[in-house]
Design a protein around this motif. Structure first.
Motif, PDB file in Angstrom:
ATOM      1  N   LYS A  64       0.743  -1.294   0.144  1.00 28.49           N
ATOM      2  CA  LYS A  64       0.180  -0.034   0.024  1.00 28.49           C
ATOM      3  C   LYS A  64       0.881   1.307  -0.209  1.00 28.49           C
ATOM      4  O   LYS A  64       0.487   2.238  -0.606  1.00 28.49           O
ATOM      5  N   ARG A  65       1.991   1.193   0.736  1.00 26.75           N
ATOM      6  CA  ARG A  65       2.689   2.350   0.967  1.00 26.75           C
ATOM      7  C   ARG A  65       4.209   1.959   1.228  1.00 26.75           C
ATOM      8  O   ARG A  65       4.538   0.901   1.913  1.00 26.75           O
ATOM      9  N   LEU A  66       5.381   2.437   0.460  1.00 29.84           N
ATOM     10  CA  LEU A  66       6.747   2.330   0.564  1.00 29.84           C
ATOM     11  C   LEU A  66       7.272   3.295   1.557  1.00 29.84           C
ATOM     12  O   LEU A  66       6.925   4.491   1.361  1.00 29.84           O
ATOM     13  N   PHE A  67       7.971   2.928   2.441  1.00 30.44           N
ATOM     14  CA  PHE A  67       8.867   3.990   3.120  1.00 30.44           C
ATOM     15  C   PHE A  67      10.360   3.842   3.040  1.00 30.44           C
ATOM     16  O   PHE A  67      11.017   2.872   3.346  1.00 30.44           O
ATOM     17  N   LEU A  68      10.968   4.618   2.289  1.00 25.74           N
ATOM     18  CA  LEU A  68      12.255   4.564   1.706  1.00 25.74           C
ATOM     19  C   LEU A  68      13.206   5.305   2.538  1.00 25.74           C
ATOM     20  O   LEU A  68      12.977   6.586   2.982  1.00 25.74           O
ATOM     21  N   PRO A  69      14.261   4.906   2.956  1.00 26.94           N
ATOM     22  CA  PRO A  69      15.165   5.495   3.846  1.00 26.94           C
ATOM     23  C   PRO A  69      15.801   6.666   3.118  1.00 26.94           C
ATOM     24  O   PRO A  69      15.974   6.414   1.748  1.00 26.94           O
ATOM     25  N   LEU A  70      15.837   7.988   3.697  1.00 26.60           N
ATOM     26  CA  LEU A  70      16.264   9.335   2.967  1.00 26.60           C
ATOM     27  C   LEU A  70      17.750   8.890   2.135  1.00 26.60           C
ATOM     28  O   LEU A  70      17.780   9.430   1.004  1.00 26.60           O
ATOM     29  N   HIS A  71      18.307   8.441   2.889  1.00 27.45           N
ATOM     30  CA  HIS A  71      19.766   8.125   2.349  1.00 27.45           C
ATOM     31  C   HIS A  71      19.923   7.176   0.997  1.00 27.45           C
ATOM     32  O   HIS A  71      20.802   7.171   0.261  1.00 27.45           O
ATOM     33  N   CYS A  72      18.848   6.418   0.891  1.00 27.23           N
ATOM     34  CA  CYS A  72      18.691   5.482  -0.390  1.00 27.23           C
ATOM     35  C   CYS A  72      18.048   6.265  -1.327  1.00 27.23           C
ATOM     36  O   CYS A  72      18.258   5.712  -2.594  1.00 27.23           O
ATOM     37  N   VAL A  73      17.341   7.421  -1.370  1.00 27.58           N
ATOM     38  CA  VAL A  73      16.785   7.879  -2.413  1.00 27.58           C
ATOM     39  C   VAL A  73      17.748   8.737  -3.135  1.00 27.58           C
ATOM     40  O   VAL A  73      18.404   9.565  -2.637  1.00 27.58           O
ATOM     41  N   LEU A  74      17.770   8.367  -4.616  1.00 28.46           N
ATOM     42  CA  LEU A  74      18.708   9.012  -5.416  1.00 28.46           C
ATOM     43  C   LEU A  74      18.073  10.483  -6.038  1.00 28.46           C
ATOM     44  O   LEU A  74      18.865  11.451  -6.055  1.00 28.46           O
ATOM     45  N   ARG A  75      16.859  10.338  -6.584  1.00 31.57           N
ATOM     46  CA  ARG A  75      16.252  11.272  -7.260  1.00 31.57           C
ATOM     47  C   ARG A  75      14.634  10.948  -7.271  1.00 31.57           C
ATOM     48  O   ARG A  75      14.199   9.956  -7.359  1.00 31.57           O
ATOM     49  N   ILE A  76      13.999  12.190  -7.034  1.00 30.07           N
ATOM     50  CA  ILE A  76      12.314  12.150  -7.347  1.00 30.07           C
ATOM     51  C   ILE A  76      12.095  13.299  -8.183  1.00 30.07           C
ATOM     52  O   ILE A  76      12.722  14.453  -8.121  1.00 30.07           O
ATOM     53  N   ASP A  77      11.604  12.914  -9.467  1.00 27.92           N
ATOM     54  CA  ASP A  77      11.227  13.843 -10.490  1.00 27.92           C
ATOM     55  C   ASP A  77       9.567  13.812 -10.494  1.00 27.92           C
ATOM     56  O   ASP A  77       9.062  12.747 -10.596  1.00 27.92           O
ATOM     57  N   GLU A  78       9.204  15.019 -10.886  1.00 26.77           N
ATOM     58  CA  GLU A  78       7.607  14.954 -11.112  1.00 26.77           C
ATOM     59  C   GLU A  78       7.670  14.930 -12.556  1.00 26.77           C
ATOM     60  O   GLU A  78       8.197  15.751 -13.449  1.00 26.77           O
ATOM     61  N   VAL A  79       6.897  14.268 -13.444  1.00 27.01           N
ATOM     62  CA  VAL A  79       6.938  13.822 -14.774  1.00 27.01           C
ATOM     63  C   VAL A  79       5.678  13.899 -15.293  1.00 27.01           C
ATOM     64  O   VAL A  79       4.771  13.908 -14.595  1.00 27.01           O
ATOM     65  N   GLU A  80       5.763  13.979 -16.574  1.00 30.96           N
ATOM     66  CA  GLU A  80       4.430  14.137 -17.711  1.00 30.96           C
ATOM     67  C   GLU A  80       3.389  13.229 -17.280  1.00 30.96           C
ATOM     68  O   GLU A  80       2.198  13.069 -17.125  1.00 30.96           O
ATOM     69  N   ARG A  81       4.097  11.854 -17.547  1.00 32.49           N
ATOM     70  CA  ARG A  81       3.236  10.535 -17.338  1.00 32.49           C
ATOM     71  C   ARG A  81       4.295   9.410 -17.084  1.00 32.49           C
ATOM     72  O   ARG A  81       5.190   9.563 -16.962  1.00 32.49           O
ATOM     73  N   GLU A  82       3.382   8.185 -16.480  1.00 39.41           N
ATOM     74  CA  GLU A  82       4.310   7.319 -16.060  1.00 39.41           C
ATOM     75  C   GLU A  82       5.290   6.556 -17.262  1.00 39.41           C
ATOM     76  O   GLU A  82       4.788   6.717 -18.375  1.00 39.41           O
ATOM     77  N   GLY A  83       6.237   6.011 -16.894  1.00 40.26           N
ATOM     78  CA  GLY A  83       7.028   5.282 -17.763  1.00 40.26           C
ATOM     79  C   GLY A  83       7.243   3.768 -17.435  1.00 40.26           C
ATOM     80  O   GLY A  83       6.351   3.344 -16.483  1.00 40.26           O
ATOM     81  N   VAL A  84       8.156   3.104 -17.769  1.00 41.18           N
ATOM     82  CA  VAL A  84       8.496   1.718 -17.330  1.00 41.18           C
ATOM     83  C   VAL A  84       9.314   1.601 -16.130  1.00 41.18           C
ATOM     84  O   VAL A  84      10.201   2.257 -15.847  1.00 41.18           O
ATOM     85  N   SER A  85       8.441   0.864 -15.159  1.00 46.39           N
ATOM     86  CA  SER A  85       9.309   0.781 -13.792  1.00 46.39           C
ATOM     87  C   SER A  85      10.434  -0.309 -14.162  1.00 46.39           C
ATOM     88  O   SER A  85      10.242  -1.467 -15.069  1.00 46.39           O
ATOM     89  N   ARG A  86      11.752  -0.069 -13.536  1.00 47.43           N
ATOM     90  CA  ARG A  86      12.716  -1.108 -13.695  1.00 47.43           C
ATOM     91  C   ARG A  86      13.679  -1.033 -12.784  1.00 47.43           C
ATOM     92  O   ARG A  86      13.764  -0.338 -11.789  1.00 47.43           O
ATOM     93  N   SER A  87      14.320  -2.086 -12.714  1.00 46.89           N
ATOM     94  CA  SER A  87      15.374  -2.460 -11.635  1.00 46.89           C
ATOM     95  C   SER A  87      16.606  -2.899 -12.433  1.00 46.89           C
ATOM     96  O   SER A  87      16.458  -3.672 -13.237  1.00 46.89           O
TER      97      SER A  87
END
Length: 115
Positions: A64-87
């Motif tokens: 339902k909800r992810l809690f990501l540690p702040l030091h693991c987050v590399l980038r957050i962007d607001e985008v026009e539309r969703e893309g392909v999630s990847r790992s």
């Protein structure tokens, strides 16, 4: 209008760089964590299936909800539309990824004051 917002969240976890799309991203109620809600994945009816996205969809099914540690987050962007999630595997030693420098105070014995 807020429902039209989509965020791309890129973070590092267990030696992998993960890129997800979500409709809500906030500071959250837990200190030092970024809260990611309403994950967005591509439509299941597509003929071409990306195995990376499918494995993320399976891994995060029911979340339902992810809690990501702040030091693991590399980038957050607001985008026009969703893309392909990847790992993908995190690059090693090329210097292209750095943790965000966060000077979190770490209290020592006796309440954090050094004597």
């Amino acid at each position: 209008m807020s429902e039209d917002r989509v965020y791309r969240v890129i973070y590092q976890s267990q030696g992998r760089v993960i890129e997800l799309y979500a409709r809500q991203v906030s500071q959250g109620g837990l200190f030092g964590f970024v809260e990611v809600e309403e994950l967005v994945f591509g439509a299941r009816s597509e003929v071409v299936v990306d195995p990376s996205e499918e494995s993320l969809r399976t891994e995060l099914s029911g979340v339902k909800r992810l809690f990501l540690p702040l030091h693991c987050v590399l980038r957050i962007d607001e985008v026009e539309r969703e893309g392909v999630s990847r790992s993908r595997p995190a690059p090693e030693g090329d210097g292209s990824l750095h943790h965000f420098p966060v000077p979190f105070p770490t209290p020592g014995p006796g309440g954090g004051s050094e004597k």
